[in-house]
Design a protein around this motif. Structure first.
Motif, PDB file in Angstrom:
ATOM      1  N   LEU A  15      26.121  36.851  37.481  1.00 20.14           N
ATOM      2  CA  LEU A  15      26.336  38.285  37.322  1.00 20.14           C
ATOM      3  C   LEU A  15      27.718  38.594  36.749  1.00 20.14           C
ATOM      4  N   ALA A  16      28.700  37.791  37.098  1.00 22.44           N
ATOM      5  CA  ALA A  16      30.024  37.972  36.489  1.00 22.44           C
ATOM      6  C   ALA A  16      29.967  37.675  34.997  1.00 22.44           C
ATOM      7  N   HIS A  17      29.221  36.637  34.632  1.00 23.01           N
ATOM      8  CA  HIS A  17      29.044  36.290  33.219  1.00 23.01           C
ATOM      9  C   HIS A  17      28.402  37.443  32.452  1.00 23.01           C
ATOM     10  N   LEU A  18      27.505  38.172  33.099  1.00 26.66           N
ATOM     11  CA  LEU A  18      26.819  39.286  32.446  1.00 26.66           C
ATOM     12  C   LEU A  18      27.642  40.571  32.455  1.00 26.66           C
ATOM     13  N   GLY A  19      28.870  40.487  32.973  1.00 20.83           N
ATOM     14  CA  GLY A  19      29.771  41.637  32.928  1.00 20.83           C
ATOM     15  C   GLY A  19      29.509  42.673  33.995  1.00 20.83           C
ATOM     16  N   LEU A  20      28.895  42.279  35.098  1.00 23.40           N
ATOM     17  CA  LEU A  20      28.557  43.237  36.144  1.00 23.40           C
ATOM     18  C   LEU A  20      29.615  43.328  37.231  1.00 23.40           C
ATOM     19  N   GLY A  21      30.773  42.750  36.979  1.00 22.73           N
ATOM     20  CA  GLY A  21      31.862  42.841  37.937  1.00 22.73           C
ATOM     21  C   GLY A  21      32.503  41.495  38.182  1.00 22.73           C
ATOM     22  N   SER A  22      33.610  41.517  38.903  1.00 18.70           N
ATOM     23  CA  SER A  22      34.261  40.274  39.293  1.00 18.70           C
ATOM     24  C   SER A  22      33.434  39.611  40.386  1.00 18.70           C
TER      25      SER A  22
END
Length: 245
Positions: A15-22
């Motif tokens: 999810l971090a890779h997908l830009g959904l947060g740290s």
């Protein structure tokens, strides 16, 4: 050659890779029960899954995995083609998604505007800028003095620039001091130095095409968007690669 994929990866990493947060933010989402995988609520952000087959949703909205991201930016003057603020703000400040693996493909001078591709795929970036693939780049320029037919012929024949031979380039004369130029290499300040070698000077420069990509007329200065599927396939195909996931 692209590296082999791991079968399973941590949910917080995906999810971090997908830009959904740290990762810290994603741990909070998981603990709050806001993430589901294949319909089940997952409260452990360290949960392992295959992101290419699992159905992931955050707050009920499905998210789709991508290995690589590609952005087309209409670069304004005043920004530097770098991932760090050197001699001016980086072009990455203009992008909505904050990532530490963005790579501008080629360079546009600080005062040059126009099409700039930014990607996370290192192999794609390498091929697009390697002389072997001769990816065309088209520029619109306004000059201090009108270009001539002699300039057209000199560019088409190729000439030496400070002792280095240039590949042939296609110069098209426009009205007054306006021209278009297609080059297939990317040397430092190349367009400006080519005209300087002919006793002229570039006063305005804008890149309008890069390989199969055209600068969209409706993309305002400073705006960016992700490549369409068709653009992505054409771009990879131009350098003999298959598109990533």
């Amino acid at each position: 050659m692209k590296k082999a994929h791991l079968t399973k990866e941590r949910l917080d990493k995906v999810l971090a890779h997908l830009g959904l947060g740290s990762r810290k933010e994603i741990h909070k989402l998981a603990r709050a029960g806001r993430i589901t995988v294949d319909g089940e609520v997952i409260t452990d952000a360290g949960f392992k899954l295959d992101p290419r087959s699992a159905r992931i949703a955050v707050d009920g909205e499905e998210v789709f995995y991508r290995e690589f991201f590609h952005v087309l930016l209409n670069k304004p003057a005043g920004y530097v083609t770098s991932t760090q603020d050197r001699d001016g703000p980086s072009v990455t400040h203009l992008l909505e998604m904050v990532r530490d693996d963005w790579m501008p493909v080629g360079r546009l001078d600080k005062d040059t505007e126009g099409l700039l591709l930014i990607t996370t795929d290192g192999e794609l970036a390498h091929r697009l800028t390697h002389p072997r693939w001769k990816v065309p780049k088209r520029y619109y320029a306004e000059l201090a003095e009108p270009a001539t037919q002699a300039d057209v012929e000199a560019f088409a024949a190729g000439f030496e620039l400070e002792g280095e031979p240039l590949q042939p380039a296609e110069l098209t004369l426009g009205k007054d001091r306006r021209v278009e130029l297609v080059i297939r290499e990317g040397r430092y300040h190349q367009v400006k130095r080519m005209f300087a070698a002919r006793g002229n000077r570039v006063v305005y420069l804008k890149r309008v095409a890069f390989g199969p990509l055209e600068l969209p007329e409706d993309l305002e200065l400073g705006e960016s968007r992700y490549l369409t599927a068709e653009e992505e396939h054409a771009l990879y195909g131009a350098v003999g690669l298959e598109p990533g996931v």
